[in-house]
Design a protein around this motif. Structure first.
Motif, PDB file in Angstrom:
ATOM      1  N   TYR A  57      50.150 -26.085  38.110  1.00  0.00           N
ATOM      2  CA  TYR A  57      50.123 -24.621  38.104  1.00  0.00           C
ATOM      3  C   TYR A  57      50.688 -24.074  39.406  1.00  0.00           C
ATOM      4  O   TYR A  57      51.531 -23.155  39.401  1.00  0.00           O
ATOM      5  N   ARG A  76      54.114 -21.976  39.984  1.00  0.00           N
ATOM      6  CA  ARG A  76      54.143 -20.638  40.591  1.00  0.00           C
ATOM      7  C   ARG A  76      55.152 -20.594  41.729  1.00  0.00           C
ATOM      8  O   ARG A  76      55.898 -19.625  41.880  1.00  0.00           O
ATOM      9  N   ARG A 101      51.696 -15.989  45.757  1.00  0.00           N
ATOM     10  CA  ARG A 101      50.280 -15.595  45.823  1.00  0.00           C
ATOM     11  C   ARG A 101      49.912 -14.736  44.610  1.00  0.00           C
ATOM     12  O   ARG A 101      48.854 -14.887  44.019  1.00  0.00           O
ATOM     13  N   GLN A 142      49.189 -11.307  42.131  1.00  0.00           N
ATOM     14  CA  GLN A 142      48.234 -10.192  42.041  1.00  0.00           C
ATOM     15  C   GLN A 142      48.675  -9.024  42.925  1.00  0.00           C
ATOM     16  O   GLN A 142      49.830  -8.652  42.919  1.00  0.00           O
ATOM     17  N   ARG A 161      45.992 -13.385  33.031  1.00  0.00           N
ATOM     18  CA  ARG A 161      45.483 -13.423  34.413  1.00  0.00           C
ATOM     19  C   ARG A 161      46.136 -14.550  35.206  1.00  0.00           C
ATOM     20  O   ARG A 161      46.468 -14.396  36.382  1.00  0.00           O
ATOM     21  N   LEU A 162      46.322 -15.695  34.560  1.00  0.00           N
ATOM     22  CA  LEU A 162      46.978 -16.821  35.243  1.00  0.00           C
ATOM     23  C   LEU A 162      48.414 -16.463  35.612  1.00  0.00           C
ATOM     24  O   LEU A 162      48.884 -16.801  36.702  1.00  0.00           O
ATOM     25  N   GLY A 175      48.532 -14.556  38.687  1.00  0.00           N
ATOM     26  CA  GLY A 175      48.161 -15.265  39.902  1.00  0.00           C
ATOM     27  C   GLY A 175      46.673 -15.288  40.171  1.00  0.00           C
ATOM     28  O   GLY A 175      46.240 -15.655  41.258  1.00  0.00           O
ATOM     29  N   ASP A 176      45.869 -14.908  39.179  1.00  0.00           N
ATOM     30  CA  ASP A 176      44.419 -14.906  39.352  1.00  0.00           C
ATOM     31  C   ASP A 176      43.904 -16.337  39.185  1.00  0.00           C
ATOM     32  O   ASP A 176      43.712 -16.816  38.072  1.00  0.00           O
ATOM     33  N   ARG A 177      43.642 -16.989  40.318  1.00  0.00           N
ATOM     34  CA  ARG A 177      43.214 -18.400  40.277  1.00  0.00           C
ATOM     35  C   ARG A 177      41.824 -18.562  39.667  1.00  0.00           C
ATOM     36  O   ARG A 177      41.477 -19.658  39.228  1.00  0.00           O
ATOM     37  N   PHE A 202      41.639 -20.057  36.215  1.00  0.00           N
ATOM     38  CA  PHE A 202      42.141 -21.398  35.939  1.00  0.00           C
ATOM     39  C   PHE A 202      41.111 -22.260  35.203  1.00  0.00           C
ATOM     40  O   PHE A 202      41.398 -22.830  34.156  1.00  0.00           O
TER      41      PHE A 202
END
Lengths: 178, 180
Positions: free
Chosen positions: A16, A20, A65, A67, B15-16, B19-21, B24
């Motif tokens: 993941y 990213r 990063r 969000q 959400r993933l 970038g909302d970890r 996961f």
């Protein structure tokens, strides 16, 4: 969760993050030819490369990063294009590069900063209590981009650009908050 | 929507992608059983496990690019379906590989065997020795004849010379090789 699933989750998490980062690098890649354009100006190459490299690294990390950290990137890039390109266009257009003996370049940085700041005031995410990050990111990215073009006049050029940007941004931000 | 798929999968994948970890672990907990169930319907247990793991890792690697306007269920099952097809193709190639190996092993070798090479060398040496025993005129006649060339004589005369040279060569050959 058993040991196999724990290992699988760790492997998936790594995939993941790598995914990213790869995606972030791809999103930043269109900026590379723009940064190369900045080398056409009269600023010393190593300074331009250092500034451009910093910008690319920062934007990549912001996209990775995600969000609220990535929300302000696109408006920051759009706003920063103006102060970045103005001095380059003036220099490439045939104006002599004579630091200190001509006011056209600092004026170009100031005008570019003003226009970029206005754009930032319109397009940047509204600053809110507890949610200042996107606005700060947008301003930072715009400032870095403008710096790539205004390096010729060193701190004076940067200060003039920043002042123009702040002026352009401040008024519109106040209006949007009201 | 497929029966049994968690309706939160869409929000988790969104959400993933953002970038909302914190999404996961819940996403992993939802996806892993789904993928295992799906692959086990189409593959043997060990293959299903491998395919499910590969699909899971691939989904997370591509999660940043997930488009929230698309169906997460369809996307996830599409990735799993691709892995199932990949496993089936590998299985098919493994079945075909032994047949190809058999075909290669039974193909006749065009190169001469070591014994044939020795016999050929001996024959060449014998022929060289036999020709070496002929007169220079006979050798020149046979050489012209072998190359399809003609000396400045009548065709009948040349034909006679060739016949005599060949007869003498056969005699020499029999003596050298002791062949009847």
């Amino acid at each position: 969760m058993n040991a196999l699933e724990s290992r699988l989750e760790a492997r998936s998490r790594r995939a993941y993050e790598v995914g990213r980062l790869t995606h972030a690098v791809l999103r930043v890649s269109p900026l590379v030819p723009l940064m190369a354009l900045a080398l056409l100006g009269c600023s010393p190459s190593h300074e331009v490369l250092a500034c451009a490299g910093t910008l690319l690294l920062v934007v990549t990390l912001l996209f990775w990063r995600g969000q609220e950290w990535s929300v302000g990137v696109a408006p920051g890039i759009a706003a920063g294009l103006v102060p970045m390109l103005f001095p380059i266009i003036i220099q490439v257009g045939g104006h002599l590069c004579l630091p200190g003996s001509c006011l056209l370049l600092p004026a170009g940085c100031a005008a570019g900063g003003l226009l970029g700041g206005s754009l930032l005031g319109i397009a940047a995410p509204r600053p809110r209590a507890g949610r200042m990050t996107p606005f700060i990111v947008a301003c930072s990215v715009a400032g870095l981009m403008g710096a790539v073009g205004c390096l010729l006049y060193g701190l004076v050029g940067l200060a003039v650009m920043a002042a123009g940007m702040a002026t352009g941004t401040a008024g519109l931000v106040v209006v949007r908050r009201v | 929507m497929e029966r049994g798929i968690d309706p939160d999968l869409q929000s988790l994948m969104t959400r993933l992608a953002d970038g909302d970890r914190s999404a996961f672990h819940p996403a992993f907990a939802v996806l892993w059983p789904i993928l295992r169930r799906f692959t086990s319907r189409h593959l043997t247990p060990p293959e299903a496990e491998d395919a499910a793991q590969e699909a899971l890792v691939k989904i997370f690697r591509q999660a940043a690019r997930f488009d929230p306007t698309r169906s997460a269920t369809a996307w996830v099952l599409g990735v799993a379906g691709f892995e199932i097809r990949t496993v089936r193709r590998k299985r098919q190639r493994r079945r075909e590989a032994p047949e190809m190996e058999r075909a290669v092993l039974t193909r006749p070798d065009p190169a001469p065997s070591p014994e044939d090479a020795v016999v050929l060398r001996d024959l060449e040496d014998a022929l060289r020795e036999a020709l070496g025993g002929l007169s220079p005129e006979d050798v020149e006649t046979l050489r012209l004849y072998a190359h399809g060339q003609r000396p400045p004589t009548s065709p009948g005369t040349f034909r006679k010379r060739v016949q005599r040279a060949l007869a003498r060569a056969r005699v020499k050959w029999r003596i050298t090789d002791e062949r009847p």
